[in-house]
Scaffold this active site. Structure first.
Site, PDB file in Angstrom:
ATOM      1  N   HIS A 126      -6.378   4.510   7.186  1.00  0.00           N
ATOM      2  CA  HIS A 126      -7.208   3.906   8.230  1.00  0.00           C
ATOM      3  C   HIS A 126      -6.408   3.848   9.532  1.00  0.00           C
ATOM      4  CE1 HIS A 126      -5.133   0.224   6.595  1.00  0.00           C
ATOM      5  NE2 HIS A 126      -4.914   0.088   7.887  1.00  0.00           N
TER       6      HIS A 126
HETATM    7  P1  TYD Z   1      -5.938  -2.959   2.326  1.00  0.00           P
HETATM    8  O1  TYD Z   1      -6.360  -2.974   3.768  1.00  0.00           O
HETATM    9  O2  TYD Z   1      -6.752  -2.156   1.367  1.00  0.00           O
HETATM   10  O3  TYD Z   1      -4.408  -2.516   2.208  1.00  0.00           O
HETATM   11  P2  TYD Z   1      -3.700  -1.125   2.635  1.00  0.00           P
HETATM   12  O4  TYD Z   1      -3.799  -1.043   4.133  1.00  0.00           O
HETATM   13  O5  TYD Z   1      -2.297  -1.278   2.161  1.00  0.00           O
HETATM   14  O6  TYD Z   1      -4.389   0.014   1.966  1.00  0.00           O
HETATM   15  O7  TYD Z   1      -5.888  -4.478   1.837  1.00  0.00           O
HETATM   16  C1  TYD Z   1      -5.892  -4.863   0.475  1.00  0.00           C
HETATM   17  C2  TYD Z   1      -6.617  -6.191   0.345  1.00  0.00           C
HETATM   18  O8  TYD Z   1      -5.931  -7.222   1.030  1.00  0.00           O
HETATM   19  C3  TYD Z   1      -8.027  -6.148   0.903  1.00  0.00           C
HETATM   20  O9  TYD Z   1      -8.859  -6.883   0.014  1.00  0.00           O
HETATM   21  C4  TYD Z   1      -7.924  -6.874   2.217  1.00  0.00           C
HETATM   22  C5  TYD Z   1      -6.783  -7.850   1.976  1.00  0.00           C
HETATM   23  N1  TYD Z   1      -5.989  -8.160   3.177  1.00  0.00           N
HETATM   24  C6  TYD Z   1      -5.982  -9.443   3.681  1.00  0.00           C
HETATM   25  O10 TYD Z   1      -6.665 -10.343   3.155  1.00  0.00           O
HETATM   26  N2  TYD Z   1      -5.208  -9.742   4.767  1.00  0.00           N
HETATM   27  C7  TYD Z   1      -4.459  -8.803   5.370  1.00  0.00           C
HETATM   28  O11 TYD Z   1      -3.745  -9.103   6.368  1.00  0.00           O
HETATM   29  C8  TYD Z   1      -4.473  -7.442   4.860  1.00  0.00           C
HETATM   30  C9  TYD Z   1      -3.656  -6.362   5.510  1.00  0.00           C
HETATM   31  C10 TYD Z   1      -5.256  -7.175   3.765  1.00  0.00           C
END
Ligand code: TYD
Length: 140
Positions: free
Chosen positions: A54
């Site tokens: 992303h």
């Molecule tokens: P995700 O965005 O999928 O992680 P990555 O960028 O590593 O692929 O996030 C995983 C989960 O954590 C998703 O349910 C959203 C949550 N999350 C939060 O609650 N707070 C945050 O600051 C972040 C980055 C993710």
């Protein structure tokens, strides 16, 4: 404007060390070029997993492998780059409108992320084509 030179760059943090061990301090306006509003860390990710995939409309981040190693692939709309993080004194600075993918996590990897804004799902761009369009618009 989102230009290549400043969108993604590696930062080296000074290590304060003595016979007791090492310490690194990350501080806004000292070695972190934005006000830190959020900190999170990723761990327990197996080597086959690719995370991220992303970009963000408005978010600056610094990624530090405080333990272990991983690879970060970035695309700023023009340049595709691969970065290795394997040292706690190196941080990858990523500005807004940069596509990122994190991969090759070692079993012991703890990836610390400092962010300039609170978590906001609406700030995410999950569609790669949309990201390319947004990055192109930004650079015009
Ligand atoms: P995700 O965005 O999928 O992680 P990555 O960028 O590593 O692929 O996030 C995983 C989960 O954590 C998703 O349910 C959203 C949550 N999350 C939060 O609650 N707070 C945050 O600051 C972040 C980055 C993710």
């Amino acid at each position: 404007m989102n230009n290549n030179k400043s969108c993604v760059r590696m930062l080296e943090f000074p290590v304060h060390g003595d016979e007791r061990g090492s310490l690194i301090s990350l501080q806004t306006n000292e070695n972190i070029p934005f006000e830190v509003r959020r900190v999170y860390y990723i761990f327990g990710t197996s080597p086959a997993v690719i995370r991220g995939k992303h970009a963000h409309y408005k978010l600056e981040q610094i990624l530090v492998a405080v333990s272990g190693s991983c690879e970060i692939t970035t695309h700023d709309g023009i340049c595709l780059k691969k970065h290795s993080l394997s040292s706690p004194n190196m941080g990858l600075y990523i500005k807004d409108l940069v596509w990122r993918e994190m991969s090759n996590f070692s079993e012991d990897c703890v990836l610390l992320v400092l962010a300039s804004h609170e978590y906001n799902q609406r700030d995410y761009i999950h569609d790669y084509q949309l990201f390319l369009e947004e990055a192109k618009n930004e650079s015009e």
